[in-house]
Design a protein around this motif. Structure first.
Motif, mmCIF file in Angstrom:
data_model
loop_
_atom_site.group_PDB
_atom_site.id
_atom_site.type_symbol
_atom_site.label_atom_id
_atom_site.label_comp_id
_atom_site.label_asym_id
_atom_site.label_seq_id
_atom_site.Cartn_x
_atom_site.Cartn_y
_atom_site.Cartn_z
ATOM 1 N N ASP A 52 0.815 -1.283 0.164
ATOM 2 C CA ASP A 52 -0.091 -0.022 -0.128
ATOM 3 C C ASP A 52 0.816 1.257 -0.016
ATOM 4 O O ASP A 52 1.892 1.213 0.772
ATOM 5 C CB ASP A 52 -0.874 -0.060 1.248
ATOM 6 C CG ASP A 52 -2.153 0.874 1.480
ATOM 7 O OD1 ASP A 52 -2.361 1.798 0.250
ATOM 8 O OD2 ASP A 52 -2.557 1.387 2.479
ATOM 9 N N ILE A 53 0.505 2.214 -0.663
ATOM 10 C CA ILE A 53 1.121 3.596 -1.081
ATOM 11 C C ILE A 53 0.840 4.535 0.253
ATOM 12 O O ILE A 53 1.889 5.052 1.019
ATOM 13 C CB ILE A 53 1.159 4.075 -2.216
ATOM 14 C CG1 ILE A 53 1.588 3.369 -3.037
ATOM 15 C CG2 ILE A 53 1.755 5.469 -2.173
ATOM 16 C CD1 ILE A 53 3.004 2.752 -3.195
ATOM 17 N N GLN A 54 -0.322 4.642 0.696
ATOM 18 C CA GLN A 54 -0.624 5.396 1.769
ATOM 19 C C GLN A 54 -0.714 4.779 3.037
ATOM 20 O O GLN A 54 -1.619 4.030 3.451
ATOM 21 C CB GLN A 54 -1.908 6.242 1.522
ATOM 22 C CG GLN A 54 -1.898 6.734 0.445
ATOM 23 C CD GLN A 54 -1.286 7.992 0.379
ATOM 24 O OE1 GLN A 54 -1.248 8.713 1.421
ATOM 25 N NE2 GLN A 54 -0.514 8.235 -0.656
ATOM 26 N N LEU A 55 0.424 4.718 3.803
ATOM 27 C CA LEU A 55 0.464 4.067 5.162
ATOM 28 C C LEU A 55 0.748 4.940 6.369
ATOM 29 O O LEU A 55 1.484 6.011 5.882
ATOM 30 C CB LEU A 55 1.650 3.187 5.131
ATOM 31 C CG LEU A 55 1.540 1.771 4.126
ATOM 32 C CD1 LEU A 55 2.850 1.152 3.804
ATOM 33 C CD2 LEU A 55 0.441 0.860 4.678
ATOM 34 N N PRO A 56 0.520 4.681 7.493
ATOM 35 C CA PRO A 56 0.973 5.407 8.767
ATOM 36 C C PRO A 56 2.367 5.442 8.848
ATOM 37 O O PRO A 56 3.040 4.213 8.703
ATOM 38 C CB PRO A 56 0.196 4.822 9.977
ATOM 39 C CG PRO A 56 -0.051 3.558 9.226
ATOM 40 C CD PRO A 56 -0.099 3.573 8.079
ATOM 41 N N GLY A 57 3.139 6.081 9.334
ATOM 42 C CA GLY A 57 4.576 6.313 9.669
ATOM 43 C C GLY A 57 5.207 6.298 8.141
ATOM 44 O O GLY A 57 4.724 7.271 7.447
ATOM 45 N N ILE A 58 5.872 5.931 7.913
ATOM 46 C CA ILE A 58 6.614 5.786 6.418
ATOM 47 C C ILE A 58 5.708 5.234 5.511
ATOM 48 O O ILE A 58 5.028 4.401 5.433
ATOM 49 C CB ILE A 58 8.122 5.010 6.206
ATOM 50 C CG1 ILE A 58 7.995 3.488 6.545
ATOM 51 C CG2 ILE A 58 8.916 5.697 7.407
ATOM 52 C CD1 ILE A 58 9.221 2.788 6.236
ATOM 53 N N ASP A 59 5.512 5.917 4.290
ATOM 54 C CA ASP A 59 4.590 5.558 3.238
ATOM 55 C C ASP A 59 5.142 4.323 2.556
ATOM 56 O O ASP A 59 6.295 3.942 2.850
ATOM 57 C CB ASP A 59 4.245 6.601 2.316
ATOM 58 C CG ASP A 59 5.411 7.146 1.468
ATOM 59 O OD1 ASP A 59 6.423 6.570 1.288
ATOM 60 O OD2 ASP A 59 5.362 8.359 0.931
#
Length: 119
Positions: A52-59
């Motif tokens: 997934d591209i939109q992640l919490p923390g680092i993308d």
């Protein structure tokens, strides 16, 4: 049995992807964050990563960069998963180290064929 790492923070998306993959004979390991995805991808052996591209923390782009920089097998297919499908996003994902690109919402009828293209 092929082993796939699914890095996805949305529980519904993670469940759906896992269900489809397991139904088609894949072993699935999941990660909820980019950091967890990097840790698992660099400690275990996988045949493919769905990122997934939109992640919490680092993308997902940064997670992909860290996996590529870790010295793990550079041929590991990493397929970007994103709901932000704008013009140029596929090219950006490829330039950031991804080997493929799948738009969300995923299509259960075609995702396996898309994944098999990279295995």
């Amino acid at each position: 049995m092929k082993k796939i790492l699914v890095v996805e923070d949305n529980p519904s998306n993670r469940y759906l992807i896992t269900y489809i993959l397991e139904k088609n004979g894949f072993e699935v390991i999941t990660a909820d964050t980019g950091e967890e995805g990097v840790q698992k991808a660099t400690k275990e052996s996988f045949d493919l990563v769905l990122m997934d591209i939109q992640l919490p923390g680092i993308d997902g782009f940064e997670a992909t960069r860290q996996i590529r920089a870790s010295g793990t097998d550079g041929t590991l297919p990493i397929i970007a998963l994103t709901s932000y499908a704008m013009v140029g996003d596929r090219e950006k994902a490829i330039s950031m180290g991804c080997t493929g690109y799948i738009e969300k919402p995923i299509n259960p009828d075609t995702i396996i064929a898309e994944i098999l293209e990279h295995l």
